[in-house]
Write a protein that holds these residues in place. Structure first.
Motif, PDB file in Angstrom:
ATOM      1  N   TYR A  32      43.457  45.245  32.751  1.00 30.56           N
ATOM      2  CA  TYR A  32      43.282  46.480  33.515  1.00 30.56           C
ATOM      3  C   TYR A  32      44.451  46.624  34.478  1.00 30.56           C
ATOM      4  O   TYR A  32      44.955  45.625  35.017  1.00 30.56           O
ATOM      5  N   ASP A  33      44.862  47.858  34.691  1.00 34.88           N
ATOM      6  CA  ASP A  33      45.923  48.147  35.682  1.00 34.88           C
ATOM      7  C   ASP A  33      47.183  47.306  35.483  1.00 34.88           C
ATOM      8  O   ASP A  33      47.830  46.927  36.454  1.00 34.88           O
ATOM      9  N   HIS A  34      47.507  46.977  34.259  1.00 30.92           N
ATOM     10  CA  HIS A  34      48.702  46.200  33.897  1.00 30.92           C
ATOM     11  C   HIS A  34      48.693  44.749  34.361  1.00 30.92           C
ATOM     12  O   HIS A  34      49.527  43.958  33.960  1.00 30.92           O
ATOM     13  N   VAL A  35      47.770  44.371  35.244  1.00 32.50           N
ATOM     14  CA  VAL A  35      47.834  42.988  35.764  1.00 32.50           C
ATOM     15  C   VAL A  35      46.527  42.205  35.699  1.00 32.50           C
ATOM     16  O   VAL A  35      46.541  40.974  35.698  1.00 32.50           O
ATOM     17  N   ILE A  36      45.397  42.909  35.673  1.00 31.74           N
ATOM     18  CA  ILE A  36      44.130  42.169  35.771  1.00 31.74           C
ATOM     19  C   ILE A  36      43.651  41.766  34.379  1.00 31.74           C
ATOM     20  O   ILE A  36      43.170  42.593  33.603  1.00 31.74           O
ATOM     21  N   LEU A  37      43.790  40.481  34.083  1.00 33.16           N
ATOM     22  CA  LEU A  37      43.396  39.962  32.764  1.00 33.16           C
ATOM     23  C   LEU A  37      41.883  39.731  32.760  1.00 33.16           C
ATOM     24  O   LEU A  37      41.374  38.899  33.512  1.00 33.16           O
ATOM     25  N   GLY A  56      25.733  37.627  28.975  1.00 30.74           N
ATOM     26  CA  GLY A  56      26.590  37.098  30.027  1.00 30.74           C
ATOM     27  C   GLY A  56      26.246  37.746  31.352  1.00 30.74           C
ATOM     28  O   GLY A  56      25.648  38.822  31.393  1.00 30.74           O
ATOM     29  N   ALA A  57      26.618  37.084  32.424  1.00 30.27           N
ATOM     30  CA  ALA A  57      26.284  37.553  33.758  1.00 30.27           C
ATOM     31  C   ALA A  57      27.152  38.759  34.121  1.00 30.27           C
ATOM     32  O   ALA A  57      28.066  39.144  33.393  1.00 30.27           O
ATOM     33  N   ASN A  58      26.821  39.282  35.287  1.00 34.25           N
ATOM     34  CA  ASN A  58      27.591  40.327  35.916  1.00 34.25           C
ATOM     35  C   ASN A  58      29.100  40.055  35.871  1.00 34.25           C
ATOM     36  O   ASN A  58      29.539  38.999  36.292  1.00 34.25           O
ATOM     37  N   GLY A  59      29.860  40.996  35.335  1.00 36.67           N
ATOM     38  CA  GLY A  59      31.314  40.844  35.359  1.00 36.67           C
ATOM     39  C   GLY A  59      31.894  39.933  34.294  1.00 36.67           C
ATOM     40  O   GLY A  59      33.086  39.639  34.298  1.00 36.67           O
ATOM     41  N   ALA A  60      31.077  39.486  33.355  1.00 41.18           N
ATOM     42  CA  ALA A  60      31.556  38.555  32.321  1.00 41.18           C
ATOM     43  C   ALA A  60      32.533  39.215  31.351  1.00 41.18           C
ATOM     44  O   ALA A  60      33.363  38.544  30.736  1.00 41.18           O
ATOM     45  N   GLY A  61      32.399  40.536  31.190  1.00 44.83           N
ATOM     46  CA  GLY A  61      33.299  41.246  30.276  1.00 44.83           C
ATOM     47  C   GLY A  61      32.588  41.921  29.110  1.00 44.83           C
ATOM     48  O   GLY A  61      33.226  42.338  28.148  1.00 44.83           O
ATOM     49  N   LYS A  62      31.269  42.067  29.209  1.00 44.32           N
ATOM     50  CA  LYS A  62      30.495  42.663  28.114  1.00 44.32           C
ATOM     51  C   LYS A  62      30.889  44.129  27.888  1.00 44.32           C
ATOM     52  O   LYS A  62      31.208  44.535  26.772  1.00 44.32           O
ATOM     53  N   SER A  63      30.845  44.913  28.969  1.00 42.91           N
ATOM     54  CA  SER A  63      31.168  46.345  28.824  1.00 42.91           C
ATOM     55  C   SER A  63      32.613  46.518  28.391  1.00 42.91           C
ATOM     56  O   SER A  63      32.925  47.393  27.575  1.00 42.91           O
ATOM     57  N   THR A  64      33.492  45.676  28.926  1.00 41.51           N
ATOM     58  CA  THR A  64      34.907  45.769  28.548  1.00 41.51           C
ATOM     59  C   THR A  64      35.068  45.538  27.042  1.00 41.51           C
ATOM     60  O   THR A  64      35.835  46.228  26.378  1.00 41.51           O
ATOM     61  N   THR A  65      34.308  44.572  26.509  1.00 40.46           N
ATOM     62  CA  THR A  65      34.379  44.314  25.063  1.00 40.46           C
ATOM     63  C   THR A  65      33.927  45.543  24.281  1.00 40.46           C
ATOM     64  O   THR A  65      34.603  45.974  23.343  1.00 40.46           O
ATOM     65  N   ALA A  75      40.770  55.394  29.733  1.00 39.86           N
ATOM     66  CA  ALA A  75      40.273  56.219  30.847  1.00 39.86           C
ATOM     67  C   ALA A  75      40.130  55.377  32.109  1.00 39.86           C
ATOM     68  O   ALA A  75      40.074  55.901  33.218  1.00 39.86           O
ATOM     69  N   GLU A  76      40.086  54.062  31.952  1.00 35.62           N
ATOM     70  CA  GLU A  76      39.929  53.190  33.120  1.00 35.62           C
ATOM     71  C   GLU A  76      41.168  52.333  33.343  1.00 35.62           C
ATOM     72  O   GLU A  76      41.086  51.252  33.911  1.00 35.62           O
ATOM     73  N   ARG A  77      42.275  52.797  32.824  1.00 37.01           N
ATOM     74  CA  ARG A  77      43.536  52.084  32.951  1.00 37.01           C
ATOM     75  C   ARG A  77      43.466  50.674  32.355  1.00 37.01           C
ATOM     76  O   ARG A  77      44.103  49.739  32.837  1.00 37.01           O
ATOM     77  N   MET A 109      26.810  54.290  26.493  1.00 37.10           N
ATOM     78  CA  MET A 109      27.421  53.674  27.673  1.00 37.10           C
ATOM     79  C   MET A 109      26.374  53.111  28.630  1.00 37.10           C
ATOM     80  O   MET A 109      25.250  53.577  28.690  1.00 37.10           O
ATOM     81  N   GLU A 110      26.827  52.132  29.399  1.00 37.96           N
ATOM     82  CA  GLU A 110      26.002  51.572  30.462  1.00 37.96           C
ATOM     83  C   GLU A 110      25.635  52.700  31.435  1.00 37.96           C
ATOM     84  O   GLU A 110      26.443  53.571  31.706  1.00 37.96           O
ATOM     85  N   GLY A 111      24.412  52.652  31.941  1.00 40.19           N
ATOM     86  CA  GLY A 111      24.033  53.647  32.946  1.00 40.19           C
ATOM     87  C   GLY A 111      23.502  54.926  32.335  1.00 40.19           C
ATOM     88  O   GLY A 111      23.387  55.932  33.018  1.00 40.19           O
ATOM     89  N   ASP A 187      25.073  49.451  25.503  1.00 47.82           N
ATOM     90  CA  ASP A 187      25.409  48.703  26.717  1.00 47.82           C
ATOM     91  C   ASP A 187      24.265  48.694  27.722  1.00 47.82           C
ATOM     92  O   ASP A 187      23.905  49.740  28.273  1.00 47.82           O
ATOM     93  N   GLU A 188      23.677  47.534  27.948  1.00 43.57           N
ATOM     94  CA  GLU A 188      22.611  47.303  28.941  1.00 43.57           C
ATOM     95  C   GLU A 188      21.463  48.306  28.879  1.00 43.57           C
ATOM     96  O   GLU A 188      21.169  48.961  29.880  1.00 43.57           O
ATOM     97  N   PRO A 189      20.784  48.395  27.746  1.00 47.42           N
ATOM     98  CA  PRO A 189      19.674  49.355  27.698  1.00 47.42           C
ATOM     99  C   PRO A 189      18.556  49.037  28.687  1.00 47.42           C
ATOM    100  O   PRO A 189      17.814  49.931  29.074  1.00 47.42           O
ATOM    101  N   GLU A 220      23.830  42.780  27.053  1.00 48.70           N
ATOM    102  CA  GLU A 220      22.648  42.637  27.919  1.00 48.70           C
ATOM    103  C   GLU A 220      22.797  41.502  28.927  1.00 48.70           C
ATOM    104  O   GLU A 220      23.283  40.434  28.586  1.00 48.70           O
ATOM    105  N   GLN A 221      22.340  41.770  30.151  1.00 48.10           N
ATOM    106  CA  GLN A 221      22.187  40.671  31.117  1.00 48.10           C
ATOM    107  C   GLN A 221      20.819  40.024  30.924  1.00 48.10           C
ATOM    108  O   GLN A 221      20.604  38.881  31.293  1.00 48.10           O
ATOM    109  N   ASN A 222      19.901  40.820  30.366  1.00 50.28           N
ATOM    110  CA  ASN A 222      18.542  40.349  30.148  1.00 50.28           C
ATOM    111  C   ASN A 222      18.494  39.482  28.874  1.00 50.28           C
ATOM    112  O   ASN A 222      18.068  39.902  27.804  1.00 50.28           O
TER     113      ASN A 222
END
Ligand SMILES: Nc1ncnc2c1ncn2[C@@H]1O[C@H](COP(=O)(O)OP(=O)(O)OP(=O)(O)O)[C@@H](O)[C@H]1O
Ligand SMILES: [Mg+2]
Length: 285
Positions: A32-37, A56-65, A75-77, A109-111, A187-189, A220-222
């Motif tokens: 993301y943003d050219h630097v965040i791996l 995986g937990a919060n922030g693990a990379g599920k939605s990104t995958t 759309a999210e750089r 999508m999530e949400g 994503d996270e139903p 899913e986090q659940n």
């Protein structure tokens, strides 16, 4: 193969050998943003007619995958900087989201994004826009959604913004169904929904899977609910697959239970720490 036997970051091992491979993600890296791996070499597979859980937990990379697969990252750089993604043997990493929908891959999508000011039925109709279809086919597609989601039929004229969270999640899945997908990235139903509604939604997912032969990749986090409905699961941590295996094996795996059912003691931060702890405990014993 037992889940424990595949407990490291692994090459894609699945039951795909015995069934047609639908989706194949090969060692992708996302920045993301050219630097965040964020994804550091994720590989996974979904075989025809399967439900595969991405856990995986919060922030693990599920939605990104999931967004990497349906090409929603720009759309999210974000950008896939390494690896390949194939759908039914064809490279799809350069296709647009619309092209993918036409190939039969839809993302929810999530949400549970619904158009709040549109009615439930109008929301569903937006799901058919990539297909050139006759009025008759449109009516048939709607009836098919109402068959699986009778609640939506009852609420068809209600403004989505005034429907419940569960109904909005159903609307979001129903809208994807309008495009007649052979694969849904979901994503996270369960997010923010009461357990009973979560079960209701997962039962419908199972129905769509068995009766309509829709394959699912389900983030899913659940963990425990997802593993009850899935055939296979991957556990992501910090942008890497740390474990994968058939759903039953994962659900009964002591490390998974310990970490995801919150049985871990204070101070353990990650699934890997649980593994280390257990190993040490065995060594001490
Ligand atoms: N647009 C973005 N720009 C920068 N970093 C991002 C962006 N989106 C996500 N991230 C970071 O990428 C990592 C993975 O996020 P992601 O949303 O894929 O996780 P997740 O597994 O879906 O989490 P959750 O269960 O909370 O939905 C997180 O550290 C997050 O902060
Ligand atoms: Mg997410």
């Amino acid at each position: 193969m037992s889940a424990a036997a595949t407990a490291t970051a692994s090459p894609p091992t699945t039951d795909a050998a015995t069934a047609t491979k639908v989706l194949s993600v090969n060692n992708i890296e996302v920045i993301y943003d050219h630097v965040i791996l964020v994804l550091k070499g994720v590989s996974l597979e979904v075989a025809e007619g399967r439900i595969v859980a991405l856990l995986g937990a919060n922030g693990a990379g599920k939605s990104t995958t999931l967004k990497s697969i349906s090409n929603l990252l720009s759309a999210e750089r974000g950008e896939v900087t390494k690896g390949t993604i194939e759908f039914r043997g064809k490279r799809v990493d350069r296709l647009t989201t619309n092209e993918l929908v036409r190939m039969g891959v839809c993302q929810v999508m999530e949400g549970r994004h619904c158009f709040q000011h549109l009615t439930v039925e109008e929301n569903l109709l937006t799901g058919a826009y990539t297909r050139k279809i006759s009025r008759g086919d449109l009516a048939e597609a709607l009836e098919r959604v109402y068959h699986y989601f009778p609640r939506l039929k009852q609420r068809r004229s209600s403004q989505s913004g005034y429907t419940s969270g569960g109904e909005q999640q159903m609307t979001a899945i129903g809208r994807a169904l309008m495009a007649k997908p052979s694969m849904i990235l979901l994503d996270e139903p369960s997010m923010g929904l009461a357990p009973q509604i979560v079960e209701e939604i997962f039962e419908i997912v199972r129905d769509l899977n068995t009766k309509e032969r829709v394959s699912f990749l389900l983030a899913e986090q659940n963990t425990m609910v997802a593993l009850r409905y899935a055939n296979y699961g991957y556990i992501l941590e910090n942008g890497r697959v740390v474990m994968d295996g058939d759903a039953k094996g994962l659900a009964s795996n002591e490390d998974v239970k310990e970490f995801y059912l919150g049985l871990s003691t204070a101070g353990r931060k990650s699934f890997r720490d649980v593994k280390h702890y257990r190993r040490r405990k065995r060594w001490l014993a």
